[in-house]
Design a protein around this motif. Structure first.
Motif, PDB file in Angstrom:
ATOM      1  N   GLY A 807       0.824  -1.195   0.000  1.00  0.00           N
ATOM      2  CA  GLY A 807       0.000   0.000   0.000  1.00  0.00           C
ATOM      3  C   GLY A 807       0.862   1.250   0.000  1.00  0.00           C
ATOM      4  O   GLY A 807       2.067   1.199  -0.251  1.00  0.00           O
ATOM      5  N   THR A 808       0.230   2.363   0.300  1.00  0.00           N
ATOM      6  CA  THR A 808       0.922   3.656   0.260  1.00  0.00           C
ATOM      7  C   THR A 808       1.601   3.931   1.600  1.00  0.00           C
ATOM      8  O   THR A 808       0.971   3.861   2.651  1.00  0.00           O
ATOM      9  CB  THR A 808      -0.070   4.780  -0.055  1.00  0.00           C
ATOM     10  N   TRP A 809       2.877   4.235   1.497  1.00  0.00           N
ATOM     11  CA  TRP A 809       3.660   4.618   2.673  1.00  0.00           C
ATOM     12  C   TRP A 809       4.077   6.081   2.510  1.00  0.00           C
ATOM     13  O   TRP A 809       4.411   6.533   1.415  1.00  0.00           O
ATOM     14  CB  TRP A 809       4.909   3.741   2.823  1.00  0.00           C
ATOM     15  N   HIS A 810       4.090   6.820   3.634  1.00  0.00           N
ATOM     16  CA  HIS A 810       4.338   8.255   3.609  1.00  0.00           C
ATOM     17  C   HIS A 810       5.665   8.549   4.320  1.00  0.00           C
ATOM     18  O   HIS A 810       5.842   8.189   5.491  1.00  0.00           O
ATOM     19  CB  HIS A 810       3.198   8.993   4.304  1.00  0.00           C
ATOM     20  N   THR A 817       5.405  10.109  -1.088  1.00  0.00           N
ATOM     21  CA  THR A 817       4.756   8.823  -0.864  1.00  0.00           C
ATOM     22  C   THR A 817       5.464   7.734  -1.662  1.00  0.00           C
ATOM     23  O   THR A 817       6.129   8.000  -2.660  1.00  0.00           O
ATOM     24  CB  THR A 817       3.272   8.865  -1.278  1.00  0.00           C
ATOM     25  N   ASN A 819       4.489   3.880  -3.183  1.00  0.00           N
ATOM     26  CA  ASN A 819       3.472   2.839  -3.387  1.00  0.00           C
ATOM     27  C   ASN A 819       4.160   1.484  -3.334  1.00  0.00           C
ATOM     28  O   ASN A 819       4.901   1.116  -4.249  1.00  0.00           O
ATOM     29  CB  ASN A 819       2.743   3.038  -4.709  1.00  0.00           C
ATOM     30  N   THR A 821       3.987  -2.255  -3.688  1.00  0.00           N
ATOM     31  CA  THR A 821       3.187  -3.386  -4.212  1.00  0.00           C
ATOM     32  C   THR A 821       3.794  -4.716  -3.824  1.00  0.00           C
ATOM     33  O   THR A 821       3.136  -5.750  -3.873  1.00  0.00           O
ATOM     34  CB  THR A 821       3.095  -3.286  -5.735  1.00  0.00           C
ATOM     35  N   TYR A 837       9.057   6.167   7.291  1.00  0.00           N
ATOM     36  CA  TYR A 837       7.818   5.866   6.578  1.00  0.00           C
ATOM     37  C   TYR A 837       6.709   5.503   7.569  1.00  0.00           C
ATOM     38  O   TYR A 837       6.956   4.918   8.626  1.00  0.00           O
ATOM     39  CB  TYR A 837       8.019   4.674   5.643  1.00  0.00           C
ATOM     40  N   THR A 839       2.246   4.271   7.497  1.00  0.00           N
ATOM     41  CA  THR A 839       1.074   3.962   6.678  1.00  0.00           C
ATOM     42  C   THR A 839       0.044   5.079   6.749  1.00  0.00           C
ATOM     43  O   THR A 839      -0.719   5.289   5.797  1.00  0.00           O
ATOM     44  CB  THR A 839       0.439   2.644   7.143  1.00  0.00           C
TER      45      THR A 839
END
Length: 947
Positions: A807-810, A817, A819, A821, A837, A839
Motif C-alpha cells: 500500500g501507500t507509505w508516507h 509517498t 506505493n 506493491t 515511513y 502507513t
C-alpha cells in the motif's frame, strides 16, 4: 558515664595541654623586612601530612592592605601544584619542617612598596598534592606580621578562644618588644607584672564561665595591649529532647528556635552553640543540653529578630567547629567572595575574625515562596524526554534565573523533563556538583533558594518536570557529618573513624571511590537519606531524583567494582524508593547503576528507571564505523525487561560529545567525509531518528541538539586533557545562528513531537535490526505502522526492508509517498541518508527545516560565528565555482587590520578559523570591526564584535 569523661575528671587539676600551633616563627614579632624561618608541625592542625616521608612544599601568599577579606591571598608564590626550590620545606625531625623566607618577606613575595603586608598565608602539601597540611578545621594557616613601635603578644596559649575544665592549669607566656611596664590581668585582676619584655605565669581556672587573659605594656610613650579568652566549663545540663523536634533548626515562633545536634555514638562530651545571637562568645547560657543517653544536644534560642539571618555553629568539645548538617544555607569563608551580587543579591557577609570554617544560617519569619503551580502531574515514565543540564555551562552567568530564560527554547525543542546536575551545596563554586557537603542547602553559586523555586515553578507551567541529581553515595570532607568523627591521620586524605555512624571507614568498591562513602546499612544513614529526599520533594516540589553511582549503595564488594548481583544493595534501593513514594507516589527514582542486567531488570520492574549508556555505540554509528555501531541495547526489550524503564542516552555529562568525535575521528570515502562539519551534523540527525523512535524514555545532554563539538576534556586554554574533565566549557548559544546546527535542533524537535504525540512510538509491538550498515526499526500499532531506515555507512547501500504491508507509505521528512506493491521491494540509500515511513501520514507540526540563505551569486553562503566573540571566529562560506577569495578585517576607521585569507579555491564548502590576530600577529583589541569577503564576481560583508 563514658570512659572519655572519666579520664577527663581524673586529670582535672593538672596543667592543661592546649593544642600547639601548626606553624611558628623564629621571631616573636615577625615583620615584613625580616628574614623569617617558619616551622611547620605536621602533627598539628588537620594532621594531613603527619607521618608523611616525601617532599613537602608550601603553597603560600600574603594578606595585604588591598585584600578584600581576611582570606584574600595576594602575591602567591606559585600556582597550586607547582614545585619550586623556594617553596620546598626542609625536614628537621619527625613531622617537623622549616621554610626560610629570604631575604625578607617583601623580597620573597616580591611585594611593591604601595602594599602593607598584614599576614603570611600557607597551605602545605605533598609534591603530588595528594596530602595537605592545614588548620584543624581545614582552613588556611596564617601568621600575623607586626609594624613598628611598642608591640605585645600572648604566645601561649596560642588560641584566641578555648575551653577548659574547672581547676585546669593554664600556662601563659607573653612578650613585649622592649623593656617596659608590663602587666598581666585575668579579667580585671592584675596577677603578674615585670619591667622586662616577658611574662610567664600559671593560672588555675577555678571559676566557671568566660574569662579574659589580658596584657598591657607601657613604655611612657605608647601603650600596647593584647588579649585572649577562655571558658571554664561547669556541669553539662541534662534534659530530654523536646517533643516533635528533629536534628537541625526547629522553628517554634517568629522569635524562638530549638536547635538540635544528633550524636548517635554519644561520644561527644559537650557542645556550645555560638553565633551572631551571642557575639560568637562562650557562656553557660549557650552550653547545649545533653539528653540522658547522650545522643542529642539541644538548646532554645529566644529573642530573635523576625526575618533576620543569624549565622551559627556547633562548637564541640572545645576542638571542632561545624555548621549544622541540616542547614538550608551556609556561609563559606573561601568561596562566597567570588559570588556576584547579581547572582545572589544581599548575601550576608561571612563573620570574619569571629570564627573559622563553614557557618550555617537560621532565619525566623522567612518570606515563603508563592507557588503558581500547586498541583503538577509529571509525564508518564515511558514518555519522558529528559534534558540534562549543568547550569554553569548552560548560561554564561551560571545563574539559574538566567537558565529560566531558556525554558521556552527547551519547550519548543519538545523535552518534558529537565534533569539538573547537583544543586545542593558542594565544595567550591565551579564544579559538576558530585563533591557534596550540605544536602539541604542550595548552592549559592547558582542563586537563591527562591530562584530555584521560581525555576521549578516556570518549568511546571510549561509542562516540564524537574529532576535533580542527588549524590548519596559519598560526601566530601567539609561535610559536618564527616568531620564529627574523622581520623585525619589515616591515608592520603584521612578517613572516617570506626565510630562514625554515617560513613564507612574505607570505601568498599575501589577503585570507584570519591570522597567518603556512606554506610548504607546504618540506620542513621537511612534516616538521613530519607529526610534529604523528603525535603526536596516537599520544599522544592521536585518531581524526582537521579541518584549518582547507585552501584555504590552497598557495604560489600561484589566483583568487577561492584557490578555483580548484590541482594543487600537491591534491598537498600527498594527501601529508599518506597520511602520516596510514600511522599510522592509519582516521583521518578532514576539510578545510574551500570550493574549486572539481572539486577537492573529487577529494579526497573520494581518501578525505578535505569540509565542506559549508549554513547559509544551511537558515536561509532555517527562516525561511520559500522562494525562497532550496534544500537540494539537502546531497547529495554533487547535487555529482556518487561517494562520500558530504560533511559537510554547518546550523550550525558559524563561522556564525550558526539560531534567532537565526528570531527576528530569520522570515517570518509571519496568526497563523503564525516569530519566535515555539515556532513558530521547530518549524521547527528540520522542518529536522532534511531534514538527517539525506539520506545521508552530518553535523555539528551545540553546542546547536543545543536551538535556541541567541544570535548568533555577541553581545558580553559583550549587544550585537551583528562585533568580538565570537569572544568567549565564554552557556552554556545550562537550555534542557533548556524543553519546547519539549527537543522539538527529542528530534526530533534520533529521526532520528539512524534514520540510524544503518537501512540505507535510507545508500542510494545516492534522489531529492529540495529547492528548493520543499514539499520531499521519497525513499529506496529492499531493506529499506524512505521518503518525507520538509515544508512550508517560512508557509501551507497541497498536494503530490502520488508515493509510490514503493501500500500501507500508516507515519508515524513520529504512528504513524499511510496506505493509498495511488493513488501520485498529494494531501496538504495546514500551514505547518512535516513527515512521515516508510515502507513498513515504524520502532520509536519509546522516546523520548517532550517536551510542556508543562498544569494544569487557565486557565494552561496557566508557566515561568521560566534558573534560577539572572545577568541576564535569561524568563517564559513560555500562557493559555486573555482575563484580567488579574499577575506579582510577593517577597524571602524576603515583601516585594514588583518588579512585573513587570500587564496584561489575550488567550488565547495569551507570553514576557516581565525584566532583574533592582526596583520602583525598581535591580538586585536576589543571593539567593532567590518569583515569583508571578496571574490572575482561578488562581495559580502558584515560587522563583528570582539570583546
Amino acid at each position: 558515664m563514658k570512659l572519655k569523661l572519666i579520664l577527663f575528671l581524673l586529670i582535672s587539676g593538672l596543667t592543661l595541654k592546649i593544642a600547639a600551633q601548626v606553624i611558628t616563627s623564629n621571631r616573636v614579632f615577625p615583620k615584613s623586612n625580616h628574614e623569617l624561618v617558619i616551622t611547620f608541625y605536621a602533627d598539628q592542625g588537620n594532621k594531613g601530612l603527619m607521618g608523611f616521608t616525601g617532599d613537602v612544599y608550601a603553597h603560600t601568599g600574603v594578606i595585604t592592605s588591598s585584600s578584600t577579606s581576611p582570606t584574600d591571598w595576594k602575591f602567591v608564590k606559585t600556582s597550586w601544584g607547582t614545585n619550586t626550590p623556594e617553596t620546598k620545606l626542609t625536614r628537621i625531625g619527625t613531622d617537623k619542617y622549616t621554610l626560610t623566607i629570604s631575604p625578607n618577606v617583601i623580597g620573597y613575595y616580591n611585594i611593591p612598596s604601595s602594599e602593607t603586608v598584614l599576614k603570611l598565608a600557607f597551605v602545605f602539601r605533598s609534591a603530588d598534592n595528594s596530602r595537605t597540611g592545614r588548620n584543624a578545621d581545614g582552613s588556611d594557616i596564617f601568621l600575623d606580621l607586626f609594624g613598628d613601635g611598642l608591640l605585645v603578644r600572648i604566645v601561649k596559649p596560642a588560641q584566641s578562644q578555648f575551653i577548659v575544665g574547672l581547676n585546669d592549669l593554664i600556662e601563659i607566656e607573653a612578650h613585649a618588644s622592649e623593656n617596659c611596664d608590663f602587666r598581666l590581668y585575668i579579667d580585671q585582676n592584675e596577677v603578674s607584672s615585670t619591667t622586662s619584655g616577658q611574662i610567664n605565669y600559671t593560672h588555675s581556672a577555678s571559676v566557671a564561665g568566660l574569662h579574659w587573659i589580658r596584657i598591657i605594656a607601657d613604655n611612657g610613650i605608647e601603650i600596647a595591649k593584647d588579649s585572649i579568652s577562655y571558658f571554664a566549663r561547669g556541669n553539662i545540663p541534662v534534659a530530654d529532647l523536646p517533643l516533635n523536634t528533629v536534628p537541625g533548626v526547629n522553628y517554634i515562633d517568629n522569635q524562638t528556635v530549638t536547635v538540635v545536634l544528633h550524636d548517635p555514638p554519644a561520644l561527644k562530651e559537650f557542645v556550645f552553640l555560638i553565633g551572631d545571637f551571642n557575639g560568637w562568645s562562650l557562656s553557660d547560657a549557650y552550653l547545649m543540653n545533653r539528653t540522658p543517653l547522650g545522643d542529642y544536644y539541644w538548646i532554645n534560642v529566644t529573642n530573635l529578630t523576625p526575618g533576620t539571618e543569624y549565622a551559627y555553629q556547633f562548637y564541640i568539645d572545645g576542638e571542632l567547629k561545624i555548621a549544622d548538617p541540616y542547614t538550608h544555607k551556609i556561609l563559606d569563608p573561601w568561596n562566597d567572595r567570588y559570588i556576584s551580587s547579581s547572582t545572589y543579591p544581599g548575601l550576608k557577609p561571612y563573620p570574619a575574625g569571629k570564627t573559622t570554617g563553614i557557618v550555617s544560617i537560621l532565619q525566623t519569619n522567612q518570606q515563603e515562596y508563592n507557588w503558581e503551580v500547586t498541583s503538577f502531574i509529571p509525564p508518564a515514565p515511558k514518555d519522558l524526554v529528559i534534558y540534562e543540564l549543568l547550569i554553569r555551562d548552560f548560561v554564561t552567568s551560571s545563574d539559574i534565573k538566567d537558565a529560566m530564560g531558556k525554558l521556552d527554547y527547551l519547550k519548543a525543542l519538545g523535552i518534558n523533563a529537565i534533569e539538573l546536575m547537583p544543586i545542593n551545596e558542594f565544595e567550591g563554586n565551579i564544579s559538576w556538583g558530585y563533591n557534596p557537603s550540605y544536602y539541604f542547602a542550595t548552592d549559592k553559586a547558582y542563586g537563591t533558594r527562591n530562584d530555584l523555586k521560581k525555576f521549578i515553578d516556570e518549568c511546571h507551567k510549561r509542562g516540564i518536570a524537574v529532576i535533580i541529581d542527588m549524590v548519596l553515595n559519598h560526601s566530601f570532607g567539609l561535610s559536618p557529618l564527616v568531620q564529627m568523627y574523622f581520623n585525619s591521620q589515616a591515608g592520603s586524605w584521612g578517613q572516617p573513624l570506626p565510630e562514625n555512624p554515617w560513613y564507612t571507614q574505607v570505601c568498599p568498591h575501589e577503585p570507584w571511590c570519591w570522597g567518603y562513602d556512606f554506610d548504607h546499612e546504618s540506620p542513621y544513614t537511612k534516616e538521613f537519606i530519607d529526610r534529604v529526599n523528603k525535603y526536596w520533594l516537599e520544599e522544592f516540589k521536585v518531581d524526582g531524583f537521579r541518584f549518582d553511582f547507585t552501584k555504590g549503595f552497598t557495604n560489600f564488594q561484589t566483583g568487577n567494582q561492584g557490578s555483580n548481583y548484590d541482594a543487600p544493595r537491591i534491598a537498600i534501593l527498594k527501601r529508599m524508593a518506597d520511602k520516596i513514594w510514600e511522599t510522592n507516589d509519582k516521583a521518578y527514582v532514576i539510578l545510574e547503576h551500570f550493574c549486572e542486567n539481572r539486577e537492573e531488570k529487577e529494579l526497573a520492574e520494581y518501578g525505578m528507571l535505569i540509565w542506559g549508556n549508549m554513547n559509544y555505540n551511537y558515536n561509532e554509528a555517527t562516525m561511520g564505523w559500522v562494525a562497532t555501531s550496534n544500537l540494539t541495547n537502546a531497547s529495554h526489550f533487547a535487555r529482556g525487561w518487561n517494562v520500558p524503564h530504560l533511559i537510554s542516552y547518546m550523550e550525558s555529562h559524563d561522556e564525550e560529545r558526539l560531534m567532537y568525535k565526528n570531527i576528530q575521528f569520522g570515517n570518509s570515502s571519496g568526497s563523503y567525509n564525516i569530519r566535515e562539519l555539515t556532513t558530521g551534523l547530518r549524521r547527528l540527525e540520522q542518529a536522532a531518528i534511531f534514538f527517539f523512535t525506539i520506545p521508552g524514555p530518553k535523555m539528551i545532554w545540553q546542546f547536543g541538539e545543536l551538535g556541541y563539538d567541544f570535548s568533555i576534556n577541553r581545558c580553559p586554554d583550549g587544550t585537551i586533557s583528562g585533568s580538565c574533565r570537569t572544568d567549565p566549557k564554552p557556552v554556545r548559544w550562537d550555534y542557533k545562528d548556524d543553519w546547519r546546527r539549527k537543522r539538527v535542533y529542528d530534526i530533534y524537535s520533529m521526532v520528539i513531537k512524534l514520540k510524544k504525540e503518537h501512540a505507535v512510538f510507545s508500542t510494545s509491538d516492534y522489531s529492529a535490526n540495529l547492528s548493520g550498515t543499514v539499520k531499521w526499526i519497525k513499529l506496529n500499532h492499531e493506529s499506524n505502522k512505521v518503518l525507520v531506515l538509515g544508512n550508517f555507512g560512508v557509501g551507497d547501500a541497498g536494503v530490502i526492508p520488508n515493509f510490514q504491508q503493501t500500500g501507500t507509505w508516507h515519508e515524513f521528512f520529504t512528504r513524499q509517498t511510496l506505493n509498495v506493491t511488493d513488501i520485498n521491494i529494494g531501496i538504495t540509500l546514500k551514505p547518512g541518508e535516513y527515512r521515516l515511513y508510515s502507513t498513515i501520514p504524520f502532520p509536519d507540526h509546522g516546523i520548517p527545516l532550517s536551510t542556508p540563505k543562498i544569494p544569487a551569486s557565486n557565494i552561496r553562503s557566508f557566515s561568521v560565528y560566534p558573534n560577539p566573540a572572545a577568541e576564535t571566529l569561524v568563517i564559513s562560506f560555500d562557493l559555486s565555482e573555482r575563484q580567488t577569495v579574499n577575506i579582510n578585517l577593517y577597524n571602524i576607521q576603515g583601516q585594514k587590520v588583518s588579512g585573513i585569507l587570500n587564496q584561489e579555491l575550488s567550488a565547495g564548502y569551507y570553514e576557516i578559523q581565525w584566532n583574533r590576530n592582526s596583520a602583525n600577529g598581535k591580538r586585536l583589541p576589543a571593539g567593532i570591526y567590518l569583515i569583508e569577503m571578496v571574490t572575482g564576481k561578488n562581495k559580502s560583508s558584515g560587522k563583528i564584535f570582539l570583546y
